[in-house]
Design a protein around this motif. Structure first.
Motif, PDB file in Angstrom:
ATOM      1  N   GLU A   1       0.837  -1.208   0.000  1.00 30.53           N
ATOM      2  CA  GLU A   1       0.000   0.000   0.000  1.00 30.53           C
ATOM      3  C   GLU A   1       0.866   1.249   0.000  1.00 30.53           C
ATOM      4  OE1 GLU A   1      -3.530   1.812  -0.449  1.00 30.53           O
ATOM      5  OE2 GLU A   1      -3.260  -0.347  -0.333  1.00 30.53           O
ATOM      6  N   GLY A   2       1.931   1.213   0.798  1.00 28.79           N
ATOM      7  CA  GLY A   2       2.853   2.357   0.827  1.00 28.79           C
ATOM      8  C   GLY A   2       3.504   2.594  -0.517  1.00 28.79           C
ATOM      9  N   TYR A   3       3.929   1.510  -1.180  1.00 32.40           N
ATOM     10  CA  TYR A   3       4.539   1.643  -2.504  1.00 32.40           C
ATOM     11  C   TYR A   3       3.554   2.285  -3.476  1.00 32.40           C
ATOM     12  CZ  TYR A   3       5.989   0.405  -7.201  1.00 32.40           C
ATOM     13  OH  TYR A   3       6.299   0.453  -8.527  1.00 32.40           O
ATOM     14  N   HIS A   4       2.311   1.808  -3.490  1.00 31.02           N
ATOM     15  CA  HIS A   4       1.316   2.365  -4.410  1.00 31.02           C
ATOM     16  C   HIS A   4       0.984   3.807  -4.062  1.00 31.02           C
ATOM     17  CE1 HIS A   4       0.471  -0.833  -7.176  1.00 31.02           C
ATOM     18  NE2 HIS A   4       0.554  -1.704  -6.186  1.00 31.02           N
ATOM     19  N   HIS A   5       0.957   4.105  -2.787  1.00 24.49           N
ATOM     20  CA  HIS A   5       0.695   5.480  -2.369  1.00 24.49           C
ATOM     21  C   HIS A   5       1.804   6.405  -2.885  1.00 24.49           C
ATOM     22  CE1 HIS A   5      -0.765   8.755   0.081  1.00 24.49           C
ATOM     23  NE2 HIS A   5       0.460   8.928   0.540  1.00 24.49           N
ATOM     24  N   ILE A   6       3.048   5.989  -2.723  1.00 28.18           N
ATOM     25  CA  ILE A   6       4.172   6.790  -3.209  1.00 28.18           C
ATOM     26  C   ILE A   6       4.118   6.901  -4.735  1.00 28.18           C
ATOM     27  CG2 ILE A   6       6.692   6.801  -3.472  1.00 28.18           C
ATOM     28  CD1 ILE A   6       6.797   5.575  -0.631  1.00 28.18           C
ATOM     29  N   HIS A   7       3.807   5.784  -5.394  1.00 28.21           N
ATOM     30  CA  HIS A   7       3.713   5.790  -6.854  1.00 28.21           C
ATOM     31  C   HIS A   7       2.614   6.757  -7.318  1.00 28.21           C
ATOM     32  CE1 HIS A   7       4.118   4.329 -10.914  1.00 28.21           C
ATOM     33  NE2 HIS A   7       2.830   4.009 -10.953  1.00 28.21           N
TER      34      HIS A   7
END
Length: 134
Positions: free
Chosen positions: A44-50
């Motif tokens: 979720e963090g990766y997608h949020h940053i992306h």
């Protein structure tokens, strides 16, 4: 992750390690739940940053479009001001030409009065002319 979330995860992992791993009462179900939870949080963090990066790129592109639109609008405004100035200059020249034409008409009317008088005098002289008798 924000500070509060990171602090919560750190405390929870420390409690879990102390309660289950250090004591030897290992519970694989809880381990799997923690693994799934942490994997989901990282994903979720990766997608949020992306998504934030995508939004930032879109914002930069939009800002460039707006800057270009602003430059076009400013140029159009400058062109419009130039056209207004040309029209005002034309009006001034036209006013000067009209004033000059009006003065010329007055001069012509004054000359016409003299010409009418001269024509009347010439007609009177013609009508009153009597040739000399020989």
């Amino acid at each position: 992750m924000s500070f509060a979330v990171g602090d919560f995860v750190r405390r929870a992992l420390t409690k879990y390690k102390g309660k289950y791993i250090d004591t030897g009462s290992f519970m694989p179900v809880v381990q799997v739940m923690w693994t799934i939870g942490l994997s989901g949080a990282i994903y979720e963090g990766y997608h949020h940053i992306h998504l934030e990066e995508l939004h930032a790129q879109a914002a930069v592109a939009r800002k460039a479009e707006l800057k270009e639109a602003h430059a076009s609008a400013v140029k159009a405004l400058d062109d419009h001001k130039t056209e207004i100035k040309k029209a005002e200059d034309f009006v001034q020249v036209s006013k000067s030409a009209i004033k000059g034409a009006q003065l010329h008409i007055k001069d012509l009317v004054a000359q016409q009065k003299h010409l009418v008088k001269a024509a009347d005098d010439a007609k009177a002289a013609y009508d009153n002319y009597k040739p000399p008798k020989h």
